[in-house]
Design a protein around this motif. Structure first.
Motif, PDB file in Angstrom:
ATOM      1  N   ARG A 213      44.946  75.619  32.686  1.00 18.13           N
ATOM      2  CA  ARG A 213      46.201  75.128  33.142  1.00 18.13           C
ATOM      3  C   ARG A 213      45.761  74.031  34.451  1.00 18.13           C
ATOM      4  NH1 ARG A 213      50.644  79.748  32.428  1.00 18.13           N
ATOM      5  NH2 ARG A 213      50.063  80.482  30.127  1.00 18.13           N
ATOM      6  N   MET A 214      44.989  73.272  34.363  1.00 16.12           N
ATOM      7  CA  MET A 214      44.601  72.724  35.435  1.00 16.12           C
ATOM      8  C   MET A 214      44.439  70.800  35.013  1.00 16.12           C
ATOM      9  SD  MET A 214      44.704  73.873  38.346  1.00 16.12           S
ATOM     10  CE  MET A 214      43.524  73.115  39.517  1.00 16.12           C
ATOM     11  N   THR A 215      44.968  70.785  33.802  1.00 14.40           N
ATOM     12  CA  THR A 215      44.539  69.187  33.465  1.00 14.40           C
ATOM     13  C   THR A 215      45.484  68.420  34.209  1.00 14.40           C
ATOM     14  OG1 THR A 215      44.770  70.167  30.988  1.00 14.40           O
ATOM     15  CG2 THR A 215      44.920  67.802  31.209  1.00 14.40           C
ATOM     16  N   HIS A 216      46.467  68.687  34.881  1.00 10.62           N
ATOM     17  CA  HIS A 216      47.350  67.965  35.882  1.00 10.62           C
ATOM     18  C   HIS A 216      46.387  67.541  37.217  1.00 10.62           C
ATOM     19  CE1 HIS A 216      47.988  71.945  37.469  1.00 10.62           C
ATOM     20  NE2 HIS A 216      48.237  71.109  38.559  1.00 10.62           N
ATOM     21  N   ALA A 217      45.374  68.430  37.446  1.00 11.25           N
ATOM     22  CA  ALA A 217      44.614  68.193  38.970  1.00 11.25           C
ATOM     23  C   ALA A 217      43.390  67.885  38.457  1.00 11.25           C
ATOM     24  CB  ALA A 217      44.643  69.463  39.397  1.00 11.25           C
TER      25      ALA A 217
ATOM     26  N   LEU B 297      26.139  69.462  22.223  1.00  7.41           N
ATOM     27  CA  LEU B 297      27.153  68.435  22.069  1.00  7.41           C
ATOM     28  C   LEU B 297      26.903  66.904  22.720  1.00  7.41           C
ATOM     29  CD1 LEU B 297      29.750  70.806  23.913  1.00  7.41           C
ATOM     30  CD2 LEU B 297      29.479  70.826  21.182  1.00  7.41           C
ATOM     31  N   SER B 298      27.493  66.077  21.666  1.00  5.29           N
ATOM     32  CA  SER B 298      27.303  64.692  22.103  1.00  5.29           C
ATOM     33  C   SER B 298      28.140  64.617  23.406  1.00  5.29           C
ATOM     34  CB  SER B 298      27.844  63.851  21.032  1.00  5.29           C
ATOM     35  OG  SER B 298      29.451  64.205  20.862  1.00  5.29           O
ATOM     36  N   ARG B 299      28.235  63.339  23.876  1.00  6.08           N
ATOM     37  CA  ARG B 299      28.653  63.062  25.197  1.00  6.08           C
ATOM     38  C   ARG B 299      30.266  62.928  24.965  1.00  6.08           C
ATOM     39  NH1 ARG B 299      27.019  60.462  29.748  1.00  6.08           N
ATOM     40  NH2 ARG B 299      28.723  59.430  31.119  1.00  6.08           N
ATOM     41  N   ALA B 300      30.843  62.447  23.853  1.00  9.90           N
ATOM     42  CA  ALA B 300      32.259  62.652  23.702  1.00  9.90           C
ATOM     43  C   ALA B 300      32.565  64.110  23.479  1.00  9.90           C
ATOM     44  CB  ALA B 300      32.531  61.825  22.410  1.00  9.90           C
ATOM     45  N   GLU B 301      32.041  64.849  22.812  1.00 16.74           N
ATOM     46  CA  GLU B 301      32.220  66.259  22.533  1.00 16.74           C
ATOM     47  C   GLU B 301      32.102  66.930  23.798  1.00 16.74           C
ATOM     48  OE1 GLU B 301      30.576  66.948  18.178  1.00 16.74           O
ATOM     49  OE2 GLU B 301      29.164  67.248  19.606  1.00 16.74           O
ATOM     50  N   ARG B 302      31.252  66.629  24.787  1.00 17.63           N
ATOM     51  CA  ARG B 302      31.374  67.148  26.101  1.00 17.63           C
ATOM     52  C   ARG B 302      32.519  66.927  26.902  1.00 17.63           C
ATOM     53  NH1 ARG B 302      25.910  65.606  25.983  1.00 17.63           N
ATOM     54  NH2 ARG B 302      26.161  64.391  27.900  1.00 17.63           N
ATOM     55  N   HIS B 303      33.132  65.907  26.639  1.00 13.39           N
ATOM     56  CA  HIS B 303      34.269  65.414  27.518  1.00 13.39           C
ATOM     57  C   HIS B 303      35.344  66.060  26.913  1.00 13.39           C
ATOM     58  CE1 HIS B 303      37.679  63.187  29.078  1.00 13.39           C
ATOM     59  NE2 HIS B 303      37.980  62.847  27.682  1.00 13.39           N
ATOM     60  N   GLU B 304      35.439  66.024  25.708  1.00 14.47           N
ATOM     61  CA  GLU B 304      36.519  66.865  25.006  1.00 14.47           C
ATOM     62  C   GLU B 304      36.441  68.261  25.454  1.00 14.47           C
ATOM     63  OE1 GLU B 304      39.291  66.301  23.110  1.00 14.47           O
ATOM     64  OE2 GLU B 304      38.637  64.014  23.580  1.00 14.47           O
ATOM     65  N   TRP B 305      35.323  68.726  25.365  1.00 20.25           N
ATOM     66  CA  TRP B 305      35.116  70.317  25.554  1.00 20.25           C
ATOM     67  C   TRP B 305      35.564  70.586  27.194  1.00 20.25           C
ATOM     68  CZ3 TRP B 305      35.505  74.847  23.997  1.00 20.25           C
ATOM     69  CH2 TRP B 305      34.918  76.119  24.510  1.00 20.25           C
ATOM     70  N   THR B 306      35.125  69.846  28.162  1.00 19.36           N
ATOM     71  CA  THR B 306      35.778  69.746  29.512  1.00 19.36           C
ATOM     72  C   THR B 306      37.267  69.931  29.602  1.00 19.36           C
ATOM     73  OG1 THR B 306      33.660  68.682  30.269  1.00 19.36           O
ATOM     74  CG2 THR B 306      35.308  68.687  31.911  1.00 19.36           C
ATOM     75  N   MET B 307      37.819  68.849  28.982  1.00 19.20           N
ATOM     76  CA  MET B 307      39.281  68.735  29.015  1.00 19.20           C
ATOM     77  C   MET B 307      39.761  70.047  28.234  1.00 19.20           C
ATOM     78  SD  MET B 307      40.021  66.022  30.368  1.00 19.20           S
ATOM     79  CE  MET B 307      41.576  65.790  29.989  1.00 19.20           C
TER      80      MET B 307
END
Length: 266
Positions: free
Chosen positions: A127-131, A110-120
């Motif tokens: 259900r932990m996006t808020h934290a 995965l590219s850097r951007a894809e890794r960010h998306e996958w983490t999110m």
């Protein structure tokens, strides 16, 4: 020609030091892809030892483990473990704890951007996006376990290994997290092997329950098929005769035929 099991635990025996009596003796278990299997038994029967062998954290003294056609000899990203203790890195945020696992296991695919998306995506899954920007000391025990599960799933493992993941939580938090794990299992079709001492939890979550005899020299005493359709609703199951029968079968095994060591003589 018979299909190969996805996870094949074959004649696994584990002995420590010079002891002639093994902790586990001749454990044979075949797990299908997407199956949810719980291992239950009294303290000291070697449940966590078995999980550690599958995780590659502990070598078997005899027998072995094959996952998706590959022999298990050491830890690897195809097996993600969630322990009772969340084991998050305290100086990293929730996002960074998951991102670290993603970077270590998926940086080649995965590219850097894809890794960010996958983490999110995995933060959202538990259900932990808020934290995402909070550190472990700023969130509750249940939230820490959610991050631990999110981190494990973010590695895209072939099998998720859960070692009493809800054992340290209060009853309400445990119930919420069990429901969440059921939903994730339904959505992703992840193969799961869970260690537990909670009978209701085992029946609620599992396709099969593997009951170990008392240790040392523990063996598989019985395997129960849990004949409950999915999705499962914990409130509806309370009065379901199949749930009641499965629960009774496990309790009968644990408390009558294989009472906890020390209780049998009482």
């Amino acid at each position: 020609m018979a299909m190969q099991p996805f996870l094949d635990i074959s004649d696994v025996t584990v002995a420590f030091g010079r002891s002639r009596v093994p902790v586990l003796n001749g454990i044979d278990l075949k797990v299908a892809r997407g199956e949810y299997v719980s291992v239950i038994g009294h303290s000291g029967c070697g449940k966590s030892t078995l999980l550690n062998v599958v995780a590659g954290l502990l070598p078997a003294s005899g027998g072995g483990v094959v996952l998706d056609g590959k022999e298990v000899s050491d830890p690897g990203p195809d097996r993600a473990v969630v322990f009772q203790n969340h084991s998050l890195l305290p100086w990293l945020t929730c996002y960074e704890n998951i991102r670290l696992a993603v970077d270590q296991t998926l940086s080649k695919s995965l590219s850097r951007a894809e890794r960010h998306e996958w983490t999110m995506e995995n933060l959202a899954l538990v259900r932990m996006t808020h934290a995402k920007d909070r550190r472990p000391n700023e969130i509750s025990g249940g939230m820490k376990q959610r991050i631990g599960i999110g981190r494990a799933l973010a590695m895209k493992p072939k099998v998720l290994l859960l070692d009493e993941p809800f054992g340290a939580l209060d009853a309400l938090t445990r119930a919420h997290l069990q429901d969440q794990v059921m939903a994730i299992h339904a959505e992703l079709g992840t193969t799961v092997m869970m260690i537990t001492h909670d009978v209701d939890e085992a029946v609620l979550l599992s396709d099969r329950i593997v009951m170990l005899t008392n240790g040392p020299n523990a063996r598989i005493g019985e395997i129960l098929e849990v004949g409950l359709a999915r999705p499962r609703d914990r409130l509806a199951l309370v009065a379901d005769p199949r749930f009641i029968a499965a629960r009774a079968a496990v309790l009968e095994f644990l408390h009558h035929r294989h009472a906890a060591p020390g209780l049998a003589a009482a």
